[in-house]
Design a protein around this motif. Sequence first.
Motif, mmCIF file in Angstrom:
data_model
loop_
_atom_site.group_PDB
_atom_site.id
_atom_site.type_symbol
_atom_site.label_atom_id
_atom_site.label_comp_id
_atom_site.label_asym_id
_atom_site.label_seq_id
_atom_site.Cartn_x
_atom_site.Cartn_y
_atom_site.Cartn_z
ATOM 1 N N ILE A 116 64.270 4.186 -82.380
ATOM 2 C CA ILE A 116 63.716 3.415 -81.230
ATOM 3 C C ILE A 116 63.399 3.953 -79.633
ATOM 4 N N SER A 117 64.908 4.476 -79.614
ATOM 5 C CA SER A 117 65.058 5.032 -77.877
ATOM 6 C C SER A 117 63.759 5.913 -78.102
ATOM 7 N N ALA A 118 63.111 6.593 -78.734
ATOM 8 C CA ALA A 118 62.296 7.917 -78.876
ATOM 9 C C ALA A 118 61.536 7.740 -79.040
ATOM 10 N N VAL A 119 61.136 6.137 -79.362
ATOM 11 C CA VAL A 119 59.378 6.188 -79.714
ATOM 12 C C VAL A 119 59.260 5.665 -78.101
ATOM 13 N N VAL A 130 55.051 2.640 -86.097
ATOM 14 C CA VAL A 130 54.148 1.527 -86.136
ATOM 15 C C VAL A 130 54.593 -0.005 -85.236
ATOM 16 N N ALA A 131 55.688 0.071 -85.606
ATOM 17 C CA ALA A 131 56.368 -1.775 -85.894
ATOM 18 C C ALA A 131 56.836 -1.649 -83.924
ATOM 19 N N VAL A 132 57.379 -0.460 -83.953
ATOM 20 C CA VAL A 132 58.048 -0.867 -82.242
ATOM 21 C C VAL A 132 57.069 -0.607 -80.796
ATOM 22 N N GLU A 133 55.961 0.216 -81.524
ATOM 23 C CA GLU A 133 54.682 -0.164 -80.965
ATOM 24 C C GLU A 133 53.973 -1.433 -80.645
ATOM 25 N N GLN A 134 53.262 -2.026 -81.166
ATOM 26 C CA GLN A 134 53.363 -3.505 -81.686
ATOM 27 C C GLN A 134 53.983 -5.000 -80.913
ATOM 28 N N GLU A 135 55.433 -3.956 -81.110
ATOM 29 C CA GLU A 135 55.976 -5.018 -79.983
ATOM 30 C C GLU A 135 55.944 -4.847 -78.752
ATOM 31 N N LEU A 136 55.864 -3.369 -78.251
ATOM 32 C CA LEU A 136 55.856 -3.169 -76.864
ATOM 33 C C LEU A 136 54.227 -3.504 -76.074
ATOM 34 N N HIS A 153 56.288 7.265 -74.563
ATOM 35 C CA HIS A 153 55.804 5.948 -74.298
ATOM 36 C C HIS A 153 56.462 6.064 -72.176
ATOM 37 N N GLY A 154 57.378 6.100 -72.189
ATOM 38 C CA GLY A 154 57.201 7.011 -70.887
ATOM 39 C C GLY A 154 58.311 5.220 -70.088
ATOM 40 N N ILE A 155 59.233 5.042 -71.215
ATOM 41 C CA ILE A 155 59.663 3.870 -71.119
ATOM 42 C C ILE A 155 61.484 3.693 -71.617
ATOM 43 N N ASP A 156 61.871 2.880 -69.838
ATOM 44 C CA ASP A 156 63.455 3.662 -70.361
ATOM 45 C C ASP A 156 64.010 2.783 -71.440
ATOM 46 N N MET A 202 68.570 -6.162 -76.682
ATOM 47 C CA MET A 202 69.836 -5.664 -75.259
ATOM 48 C C MET A 202 68.582 -4.979 -74.235
ATOM 49 N N LEU A 203 67.812 -4.706 -74.770
ATOM 50 C CA LEU A 203 67.013 -3.475 -73.537
ATOM 51 C C LEU A 203 66.782 -4.788 -72.673
ATOM 52 N N ASP A 204 66.539 -6.485 -72.492
ATOM 53 C CA ASP A 204 66.101 -7.186 -72.134
ATOM 54 C C ASP A 204 67.200 -7.576 -71.481
#
Length: 108
Positions: free
Chosen positions: A66-69, A93-99, A73-76, A27-29
């Motif tokens: 996920i939006s909070a993560v 951790v999983a969201v940060e791995q994806e980022l 990180h200052g990401i939209d 969805m973000l993409d």
Amino acid sequence: DARQRMTRGSSWSADENAAVIKAYFWMLDEQQAFRDFNKAAKYRELIAGPLHARSRQSIERKMQNISAVLQEHGIDWVEGLMPLANYQFDLGVAVEQELAARGIINRA
């Protein structure tokens, strides 16, 4: 609804986190490419598949986590999914791995 639902507050498995993260970043993409998408349809797709034991509300709250993560990180984030803190450590951790995999952040 005849489907069995997990008990309120039950931890999400790594596979469930992976499924919701994949859907969120899709969805973000789409949002970043200015393409229309339907969050409700994505929720229904998840409920019909890998998140069959979760409710629409549970999936939406997890996406807000996920939006909070991303916010940390200052990401939209995905519009309409306002950050909701107090998320599961493993989700963060999983969201940060994806980022990191996307080259958006560096993991130490």
